[in-house]
Scaffold this motif. Structure first.
Motif, mmCIF file in Angstrom:
data_model
loop_
_atom_site.group_PDB
_atom_site.id
_atom_site.type_symbol
_atom_site.label_atom_id
_atom_site.label_comp_id
_atom_site.label_asym_id
_atom_site.label_seq_id
_atom_site.Cartn_x
_atom_site.Cartn_y
_atom_site.Cartn_z
ATOM 1 N N HIS A 189 0.841 -1.198 0.000
ATOM 2 C CA HIS A 189 0.000 0.000 0.000
ATOM 3 C C HIS A 189 0.878 1.251 0.000
ATOM 4 O O HIS A 189 1.910 1.281 0.668
ATOM 5 N N PRO A 190 0.424 2.294 -0.741
ATOM 6 C CA PRO A 190 -0.702 2.267 -1.665
ATOM 7 C C PRO A 190 -0.382 1.443 -2.917
ATOM 8 O O PRO A 190 0.793 1.263 -3.262
ATOM 9 N N GLU A 191 -1.431 0.953 -3.575
ATOM 10 C CA GLU A 191 -1.239 0.138 -4.773
ATOM 11 C C GLU A 191 -0.875 1.037 -5.956
ATOM 12 O O GLU A 191 -1.444 2.105 -6.137
ATOM 13 N N ALA A 219 -2.859 6.603 -4.455
ATOM 14 C CA ALA A 219 -3.144 7.576 -3.403
ATOM 15 C C ALA A 219 -1.921 7.737 -2.516
ATOM 16 O O ALA A 219 -1.675 6.930 -1.628
ATOM 17 N N GLY A 220 -1.135 8.754 -2.789
ATOM 18 C CA GLY A 220 0.019 9.044 -1.954
ATOM 19 C C GLY A 220 1.251 8.252 -2.346
ATOM 20 O O GLY A 220 1.280 7.534 -3.352
ATOM 21 N N GLU A 221 2.282 8.370 -1.515
ATOM 22 C CA GLU A 221 3.552 7.714 -1.773
ATOM 23 C C GLU A 221 3.738 6.539 -0.816
ATOM 24 O O GLU A 221 3.220 6.538 0.302
ATOM 25 N N ARG A 222 4.485 5.571 -1.266
ATOM 26 C CA ARG A 222 4.777 4.417 -0.424
ATOM 27 C C ARG A 222 5.840 4.761 0.617
ATOM 28 O O ARG A 222 6.676 5.642 0.425
ATOM 29 N N HIS A 223 5.806 3.998 1.687
ATOM 30 C CA HIS A 223 6.796 4.154 2.742
ATOM 31 C C HIS A 223 8.159 3.699 2.231
ATOM 32 O O HIS A 223 8.252 2.790 1.392
ATOM 33 N N PRO A 224 9.269 4.286 2.715
ATOM 34 C CA PRO A 224 10.603 3.890 2.243
ATOM 35 C C PRO A 224 10.920 2.403 2.414
ATOM 36 O O PRO A 224 11.765 1.879 1.689
ATOM 37 N N VAL A 225 10.271 1.711 3.345
ATOM 38 C CA VAL A 225 10.584 0.290 3.521
ATOM 39 C C VAL A 225 10.145 -0.545 2.322
ATOM 40 O O VAL A 225 10.551 -1.708 2.194
ATOM 41 N N LEU A 226 9.330 0.038 1.425
ATOM 42 C CA LEU A 226 8.882 -0.678 0.235
ATOM 43 C C LEU A 226 9.669 -0.269 -1.008
ATOM 44 O O LEU A 226 9.264 -0.586 -2.131
ATOM 45 N N ALA A 227 10.792 0.379 -0.819
ATOM 46 C CA ALA A 227 11.629 0.773 -1.960
ATOM 47 C C ALA A 227 12.055 -0.457 -2.743
ATOM 48 O O ALA A 227 12.418 -1.491 -2.178
ATOM 49 N N GLY A 228 12.000 -0.335 -4.062
ATOM 50 C CA GLY A 228 12.384 -1.438 -4.935
ATOM 51 C C GLY A 228 11.227 -2.296 -5.377
ATOM 52 O O GLY A 228 11.395 -3.184 -6.237
#
Length: 651
Positions: free
Chosen positions: A428-430, A447-456
């Motif tokens: 999330h977000p998708e 909707a919005g930006e992803r958290h840095p832990v989902l980088a990549g």
């Protein structure tokens, strides 16, 4: 017998005897409930509460020392009958009743107070034996004539034989390891982890030699045939990098397979030439990976391989793969953590005491960050379920129902066509609405930006999971970047579509409290990574560590290859030991050939006083030019074969 260059320890295997000895002293041997003696092959197993241990073995130690004058004694089989068998001999009945006021447990039952008391009583008895044997050897050979029974590098193996690593390390002047090989799940890096674990317990000023087999010790045991040289040497090198002293090992004094005599030589010569950099050093790491032998016993119970070993191993692999220095930290040693670490990781640390939880709270209150997975803190030190996670306030997540009792084993996927375990985590977000691919028309708007832990993971809205999750209540303000997708059929292919593509069951909960960052990963990604080595799992775990640790990680290593990086200090000097795990046999023994990698670019925090123009590379024998910019020391290593050690001296 000894000289200034040679220190000799006599080696024993003391816990079993031949039949004639059994017949002469039948009351000295372990018995099952029927009164039958326990046997190991053709030998009879002695009882650790009998006069055999209290009187006979101290007399044997005295005789050995008086006759042969060794500097000390070590014993490979000193701990007696293991946890899988209960001894019902008269010696045990008397001793257990005297110590606890209880009867011996009728069977293994982790929830029964008699069995719990029996477990702790057995641990105490092994410490009594350790101290008794040391009194005997010192009385016969002087204050420096120590007894140091050998120990395993596996916490689960130590638990099964009632050998408390932490308590033994407190008493050991030298730690003798019987830890001879890797398996396909732990890799060579497990030997480096063992070295760090032992030294964190006993101190980095002591020695931990390891019996390193030059014969084929796994997966098959061919006692008189040579181990593949690359396999044996890489195990030695991985141990050296983690602080273990090399001690090569043969079975017997005469061998028809003479190849094994040459295996250890190049490693031993290098270790001797560079000995000053392998001892009297301190590790540099900002990440602590927390473990506890009591957790292995009372949370792991008879499923420790899945509940305890696999989550720890999964994080070990992820940290090594990400080249992030870390140290194993015992759960009873957390008070000093605030001054040493920026991040503590609890890898499914289920059984945690109230005092240990208080230490973690103080750590985060002082600005330390926390990453916890699975059932961490959901059970007390006995493995009894709590009403909620003990650290639920930190996790930002709470149970919505009762915690399960620990009787049921961890569930694994039955086969590749079974829907059981065919689960995913939704990100999330998708983002798929803005990523090239087929369109169904119902893609959610971004909707919005992803958290840095989902980088990549920008081109996917799903990653595989393979476990199960239950509902949780999440505190206001906490961020939930991952949610659970329940299982659905895998076969036939026409039916492999998600029946329930979305839930509100959190797979990851993130929060920040001042300088402290907390990540709670109820999804057991660490356990899955140990079993499946999926790239997505390793990347996610590394992202979580980097986010939670912030800018505290002291080392960055760039370049191709699978590298295990150990950073040390000697005063102002810095020592970086990199083990190259890149090979066709990285996950299946034996390695036949090590694949060189390079160039490798190193960047580490510039220590006060270090303004070195070059780094000495002690394996290749070359030197690397050093530059210092933006508070970091940088240099390149052209090539790494088995390993490389870079030394940066202060000027």
């Amino acid at each position: 017998m000894c000289s200034s260059d040679l220190w000799v320890m006599a080696r024993m295997d003391s816990n079993r005897t031949a039949e004639d000895f059994f017949k002469a002293h039948p009351d000295w041997f372990a018995r099952n409930r029927k009164g039958e003696p326990y046997r190991a092959a053709d030998k009879y197993v002695t009882c650790i509460n009998s006069p055999y241990y209290d009187e006979y073995l101290p007399a044997v130690l005295t005789e050995i020392i008086e006759r042969s004058r060794p500097d000390g004694v070590t014993d490979n089989s000193w701990a007696g009958l293991g946890r899988d068998s209960i001894c019902y001999c008269a010696n045990c009945e008397r001793a257990f009743a005297k110590k606890t006021g209880r009867r011996l447990p009728a069977a293994a039952d982790w929830d029964h107070p008699d069995y719990r008391a029996w477990i702790l009583w057995n641990y105490e008895r092994r410490i009594e034996i350790w101290e008794l044997n040391n009194r005997a050897t010192k009385a016969a050979g002087g204050p420096d004539c120590i007894w140091s029974g050998m120990n395993s590098g596996s916490v689960s193996a130590q638990s099964r034989s009632f050998r408390d690593l932490r308590e033994i390390a407190k008493r050991a002047q030298i730690f003798m390891l019987d830890h001879q090989r890797r398996d396909d799940e732990t890799g060579f890096q497990q030997n480096g982890d063992t070295g760090k674990r032992v030294h964190e317990l006993m101190g980095w000023d002591k020695l931990a030699p390891e019996s390193m087999a030059m014969y084929q010790s796994g997966p098959g045991y061919y006692r008189v045939a040579s181990k593949t040289p690359a396999e044996a040497r890489m195990w030695m090198i991985a141990g050296l990098a983690g602080g273990i002293q090399p001690w090569w090992h043969h079975i017997g004094a005469y061998h028809e397979d003479r190849r094994m005599y040459r295996t250890a030589e190049p490693v031993m010569k290098w270790a001797k030439a560079n000995e000053s950099f392998l001892v009297n050093r301190e590790p540099v790491a900002s990440v602590g990976l927390v473990w506890s032998q009591r957790n292995s016993d009372f949370f792991g119970r008879d499923q420790a391989a899945e509940r305890v070993d696999a989550p720890y191993t999964g994080f070990m692999h992820a940290l090594v793969r990400a080249r992030i220095p870390y140290l194993p930290v015992h759960a009873d040693d957390l008070e000093a953590a605030s001054s040493r670490f920026a991040l503590l990781i609890l890898p499914n640390l289920g059984a945690v005491s109230a005092s240990q939880c208080d230490a973690i709270r103080r750590f985060t209150a002082n600005g330390g960050s926390l990453l916890a997975t699975g059932a961490s803190t959901l059970y007390d030190e006995w493995g009894d379920p709590r009403e909620d996670y003990a650290l639920a306030g930190l996790f930002g997540a709470h149970l919505t129902g009762p915690a399960p009792r620990l009787g049921a084993p961890v569930r694994e996927t039955a086969d590749r066509f079974s829907p059981q375990g065919h689960t995913y985590l939704r990100l999330h977000p998708e983002l798929r609405a803005r990523v090239d691919g087929p369109r169904a028309g119902d893609e959610p708007p971004v909707a919005g930006e992803r958290h840095p832990v989902l980088a990549g993971f920008e081109e996917t809205d799903l990653i595989p999971y393979g476990g199960t999750l239950g509902p949780l209540r999440v505190d206001p303000g906490a961020v939930v970047p991952l949610t659970f997708v329940p299982p659905f059929p895998t076969y036939p292919p026409e039916t492999a579509w998600m029946r329930e593509p979305k839930t509100d069951i959190p797979g990851l909960v993130l929060s920040e409290r001042g300088k402290s960052r907390v990540a709670f990963l109820p999804a057991g990604i660490d356990r899955r990574y140990a079993r499946e080595h999926l790239t997505d799992h390793g990347d996610l775990l590394a992202n979580l560590v980097r986010w939670a640790a912030g800018d505290s990680i002291p080392l960055e290593v760039r370049g191709r290859g699978f590298l295990d990086c150990h950073l040390y200090r000697q005063g102002a000097r810095r020592i970086l030991h990199i083990v190259n795990l890149t090979s066709a046999g990285a996950w299946r023994a034996p390695v036949e050939e090590v694949i060189p990698v390079g160039p490798v670019r190193v960047s580490l925090r510039a220590a006060a006083g270090i303004r070195a123009r070059e780094a000495r590379l002690l394996v290749s024998g070359s030197r690397a030019r050093v530059s210092i910019r933006d508070g970091r020391t940088e240099f390149a290593i052209p090539e790494i074969a088995g390993h490389e050690m870079a030394v940066l001296d202060p000027v």
